[in-house]
Design a protein around this motif. Sequence first.
Motif, PDB file in Angstrom:
ATOM      1  N   PRO A   8      -5.627  10.407  26.173  1.00 10.56           N
ATOM      2  CA  PRO A   8      -5.589  11.864  25.973  1.00 10.56           C
ATOM      3  C   PRO A   8      -5.675  12.222  24.499  1.00 10.56           C
ATOM      4  O   PRO A   8      -5.557  11.362  23.612  1.00 10.56           O
ATOM      5  CB  PRO A   8      -4.233  12.259  26.569  1.00 10.56           C
ATOM      6  N   HIS A   9      -5.859  13.509  24.253  1.00  6.67           N
ATOM      7  CA  HIS A   9      -5.922  14.009  22.880  1.00  6.67           C
ATOM      8  C   HIS A   9      -5.458  15.455  22.900  1.00  6.67           C
ATOM      9  O   HIS A   9      -6.138  16.313  23.485  1.00  6.67           O
ATOM     10  CB  HIS A   9      -7.351  13.919  22.334  1.00  6.67           C
ATOM     11  N   GLY A  10      -4.306  15.736  22.307  1.00  4.70           N
ATOM     12  CA  GLY A  10      -3.836  17.112  22.270  1.00  4.70           C
ATOM     13  C   GLY A  10      -2.341  17.202  22.508  1.00  4.70           C
ATOM     14  O   GLY A  10      -1.589  16.242  22.314  1.00  4.70           O
ATOM     15  N   THR A  11      -1.899  18.366  22.949  1.00  2.00           N
ATOM     16  CA  THR A  11      -0.489  18.616  23.218  1.00  2.00           C
ATOM     17  C   THR A  11      -0.210  18.415  24.702  1.00  2.00           C
ATOM     18  O   THR A  11      -1.022  17.850  25.427  1.00  2.00           O
ATOM     19  CB  THR A  11      -0.106  20.028  22.757  1.00  2.00           C
ATOM     20  N   ALA A  12       0.943  18.877  25.160  1.00  2.00           N
ATOM     21  CA  ALA A  12       1.363  18.613  26.542  1.00  2.00           C
ATOM     22  C   ALA A  12       0.338  19.096  27.560  1.00  2.00           C
ATOM     23  O   ALA A  12       0.110  18.444  28.590  1.00  2.00           O
ATOM     24  CB  ALA A  12       2.716  19.272  26.797  1.00  2.00           C
ATOM     25  N   GLY A  13      -0.287  20.242  27.307  1.00  2.00           N
ATOM     26  CA  GLY A  13      -1.272  20.769  28.243  1.00  2.00           C
ATOM     27  C   GLY A  13      -2.482  19.872  28.407  1.00  2.00           C
ATOM     28  O   GLY A  13      -3.173  19.919  29.430  1.00  2.00           O
ATOM     29  N   ASP A  14      -2.758  19.033  27.399  1.00  2.00           N
ATOM     30  CA  ASP A  14      -3.857  18.069  27.472  1.00  2.00           C
ATOM     31  C   ASP A  14      -3.395  16.733  28.047  1.00  2.00           C
ATOM     32  O   ASP A  14      -4.172  16.033  28.707  1.00  2.00           O
ATOM     33  CB  ASP A  14      -4.435  17.836  26.074  1.00  2.00           C
ATOM     34  N   VAL A  15      -2.138  16.380  27.808  1.00  2.00           N
ATOM     35  CA  VAL A  15      -1.624  15.081  28.216  1.00  2.00           C
ATOM     36  C   VAL A  15      -1.211  15.070  29.689  1.00  2.00           C
ATOM     37  O   VAL A  15      -1.470  14.097  30.414  1.00  2.00           O
ATOM     38  CB  VAL A  15      -0.435  14.679  27.327  1.00  2.00           C
ATOM     39  N   PHE A  16      -0.570  16.135  30.165  1.00  2.00           N
ATOM     40  CA  PHE A  16      -0.062  16.145  31.537  1.00  2.00           C
ATOM     41  C   PHE A  16      -1.155  15.934  32.592  1.00  2.00           C
ATOM     42  O   PHE A  16      -0.923  15.227  33.576  1.00  2.00           O
ATOM     43  CB  PHE A  16       0.697  17.444  31.808  1.00  2.00           C
ATOM     44  N   PRO A  17      -2.354  16.515  32.444  1.00  2.00           N
ATOM     45  CA  PRO A  17      -3.398  16.227  33.443  1.00  2.00           C
ATOM     46  C   PRO A  17      -3.744  14.738  33.518  1.00  2.00           C
ATOM     47  O   PRO A  17      -4.011  14.213  34.616  1.00  2.00           O
ATOM     48  CB  PRO A  17      -4.592  17.050  32.952  1.00  2.00           C
ATOM     49  N   GLN A  18      -3.732  14.053  32.381  1.00  2.00           N
ATOM     50  CA  GLN A  18      -4.002  12.620  32.406  1.00  2.00           C
ATOM     51  C   GLN A  18      -2.867  11.867  33.102  1.00  2.00           C
ATOM     52  O   GLN A  18      -3.100  10.889  33.813  1.00  2.00           O
ATOM     53  CB  GLN A  18      -4.205  12.105  30.977  1.00  2.00           C
ATOM     54  N   ILE A  19      -1.636  12.309  32.898  1.00  2.00           N
ATOM     55  CA  ILE A  19      -0.519  11.690  33.609  1.00  2.00           C
ATOM     56  C   ILE A  19      -0.694  11.861  35.109  1.00  2.00           C
ATOM     57  O   ILE A  19      -0.441  10.926  35.892  1.00  2.00           O
ATOM     58  CB  ILE A  19       0.815  12.297  33.133  1.00  2.00           C
ATOM     59  N   TRP A  20      -1.159  13.033  35.525  1.00  2.00           N
ATOM     60  CA  TRP A  20      -1.385  13.265  36.958  1.00  2.00           C
ATOM     61  C   TRP A  20      -2.430  12.289  37.503  1.00  2.00           C
ATOM     62  O   TRP A  20      -2.228  11.687  38.571  1.00  2.00           O
ATOM     63  CB  TRP A  20      -1.840  14.704  37.197  1.00  2.00           C
ATOM     64  N   VAL A  21      -3.530  12.110  36.786  1.00  2.00           N
ATOM     65  CA  VAL A  21      -4.547  11.149  37.224  1.00  2.00           C
ATOM     66  C   VAL A  21      -3.947   9.748  37.267  1.00  2.00           C
ATOM     67  O   VAL A  21      -4.179   8.979  38.212  1.00  2.00           O
ATOM     68  CB  VAL A  21      -5.774  11.187  36.288  1.00  2.00           C
ATOM     69  N   GLY A  22      -3.140   9.429  36.260  1.00  2.00           N
ATOM     70  CA  GLY A  22      -2.502   8.125  36.237  1.00  2.00           C
ATOM     71  C   GLY A  22      -1.614   7.888  37.447  1.00  2.00           C
ATOM     72  O   GLY A  22      -1.593   6.787  38.016  1.00  2.00           O
ATOM     73  N   ARG A  23      -0.895   8.917  37.859  1.00  5.56           N
ATOM     74  CA  ARG A  23      -0.043   8.784  39.053  1.00  5.56           C
ATOM     75  C   ARG A  23      -0.876   8.450  40.292  1.00  5.56           C
ATOM     76  O   ARG A  23      -0.458   7.649  41.142  1.00  5.56           O
ATOM     77  CB  ARG A  23       0.728  10.083  39.295  1.00  5.56           C
ATOM     78  N   GLN A  24      -2.035   9.080  40.419  1.00 13.28           N
ATOM     79  CA  GLN A  24      -2.874   8.828  41.598  1.00 13.28           C
ATOM     80  C   GLN A  24      -3.333   7.373  41.620  1.00 13.28           C
ATOM     81  O   GLN A  24      -3.398   6.751  42.696  1.00 13.28           O
ATOM     82  CB  GLN A  24      -4.084   9.765  41.614  1.00 13.28           C
ATOM     83  N   MET A  25      -3.655   6.843  40.452  1.00  9.74           N
ATOM     84  CA  MET A  25      -4.112   5.452  40.401  1.00  9.74           C
ATOM     85  C   MET A  25      -2.953   4.476  40.590  1.00  9.74           C
ATOM     86  O   MET A  25      -3.129   3.403  41.179  1.00  9.74           O
ATOM     87  CB  MET A  25      -4.831   5.188  39.076  1.00  9.74           C
ATOM     88  N   LEU A  26      -1.775   4.827  40.120  1.00 10.94           N
ATOM     89  CA  LEU A  26      -0.596   3.997  40.376  1.00 10.94           C
ATOM     90  C   LEU A  26      -0.328   3.879  41.870  1.00 10.94           C
ATOM     91  O   LEU A  26       0.019   2.799  42.375  1.00 10.94           O
ATOM     92  CB  LEU A  26       0.632   4.581  39.675  1.00 10.94           C
ATOM     93  N   ARG A  27      -0.458   4.984  42.593  1.00 13.74           N
ATOM     94  CA  ARG A  27      -0.221   4.972  44.040  1.00 13.74           C
ATOM     95  C   ARG A  27      -1.167   4.023  44.757  1.00 13.74           C
ATOM     96  O   ARG A  27      -0.861   3.518  45.836  1.00 13.74           O
ATOM     97  CB  ARG A  27      -0.393   6.381  44.624  1.00 13.74           C
ATOM     98  N   ARG A  28      -2.322   3.796  44.159  1.00 17.71           N
ATOM     99  CA  ARG A  28      -3.314   2.905  44.764  1.00 17.71           C
ATOM    100  C   ARG A  28      -3.133   1.450  44.307  1.00 17.71           C
ATOM    101  O   ARG A  28      -3.948   0.591  44.620  1.00 17.71           O
ATOM    102  CB  ARG A  28      -4.717   3.379  44.395  1.00 17.71           C
ATOM    103  N   GLY A  29      -2.055   1.197  43.549  1.00 16.29           N
ATOM    104  CA  GLY A  29      -1.748  -0.169  43.171  1.00 16.29           C
ATOM    105  C   GLY A  29      -2.354  -0.647  41.877  1.00 16.29           C
ATOM    106  O   GLY A  29      -2.343  -1.852  41.590  1.00 16.29           O
ATOM    107  N   HIS A  30      -2.875   0.265  41.045  1.00 14.28           N
ATOM    108  CA  HIS A  30      -3.516  -0.128  39.796  1.00 14.28           C
ATOM    109  C   HIS A  30      -2.527  -0.092  38.633  1.00 14.28           C
ATOM    110  O   HIS A  30      -1.497   0.577  38.691  1.00 14.28           O
ATOM    111  CB  HIS A  30      -4.701   0.783  39.498  1.00 14.28           C
TER     112      HIS A  30
END
Length: 421
Positions: A8-30
Amino acid sequence: MKHILLLPHGTAGDVFPQIWVGRQMLRRGHKVTMIWTEAFRETALKAGLDFVALKDEGYEEMIRNPALWKPHESLKLTYSFAGRSIGPYVHAVMEAAGRHGMPDLMLAPIMAFAAPLLRAKLGVPLITTHIATLQLMSAHEVPLSVPAARLLRRLPLLLRKTFLKLVAPYDHLAFSQVRSGCRTHGIRPPRRLRDWWHSPDGGLALFPEWYAGPQPDWPAHTLQWDFPLEDVADEKPLGPELSAFLDAGEKPVVFTLGSFHLHSRRYFEVAARIAAELGCRAVFATREVSQAPAALTPSVFVTSYAPFSALLPRARAFVHHGGIGTTSQCFAAGLPQLITPLAYDQPDNAACVERLGAGLQLDIGQFTVKRALPLLRRCLTDGGIRQQAAACAARMRQRPDADKLAAWLEARCLNSSPSPA
């Protein structure tokens, strides 16, 4: 199992969407690793992500600069910081690779200029992430943050395309660092910085079509999804004192200029007077609570952080800066909103809210009791605005299956994507 890198690059509004994507990939075992400034380490780790800190190239100094929230000056600061971050990004990615092996996929916004360099150096597929229309820069609907955007919108399409192709007023602030980084790593530099904006492996637009429809000149292979609605509420729930305040009376009006705006004393002074004029309760959200007036009545609560997914359903209206994350949480809560845009994508978000009939906007320079009070009163009482805000909430409940997005990303991992260009 794949290794996914989030850059990510930016403040919380830029970082949180990437965390959300990361959560989806974690659920899939990555395995998912985020690379950004130290300020987000705790948040990333609590979300289950691995974290590698980027060497500080002046991030805290940048966010404390009042110019960060002014049109044009903000982009100068952001481009300069992005250029300085190229070397530290490469170093951090190599550290992450040493921990967990070479990444199979990277996700990064256009301002993470190291990401295309790493794509070429490592042969790792890259998905360009877009949280707002500004980052897609369409000539068919010129973003309002572009200089002279309203004038450009009146010009023939060919002239708009020519202008956006030839005029790049901020590229020079980072391009020398891009060229230097390419030389260091034996990579052919781009002819222009914008040639690196969009990865040929694909793009991910994290906002729905009903909010901003796709344009003919968007990059090929762009998947348009939905608002992530990530606010780390599980890791940072409403505090007990704020919960008690909300339980103790009528729903408040919420005011904020964003989690990282550190020059908002005047804004909250005006907000306090507006709340007093309305006779309503209020919540002020600001990273540094010292920005709020010292002498506030018990009807105003000041908090350094509150997850909007938990706070806004218990509010009457929201007065805010127009960040895309804040705006989308307002949609989800069905709240009317009064937006005071500052910079970046915020003018476009404010225009979208007005187009949808779900709120109003006011230039931040005109945020006075005299001008803001009647607009906020209208947000609170106008049946049409409240109806359209509720309609947006209904749209927000029609969310696509996140597993389909995760499968789309998996298909673009290493050995499932074309070779680097």
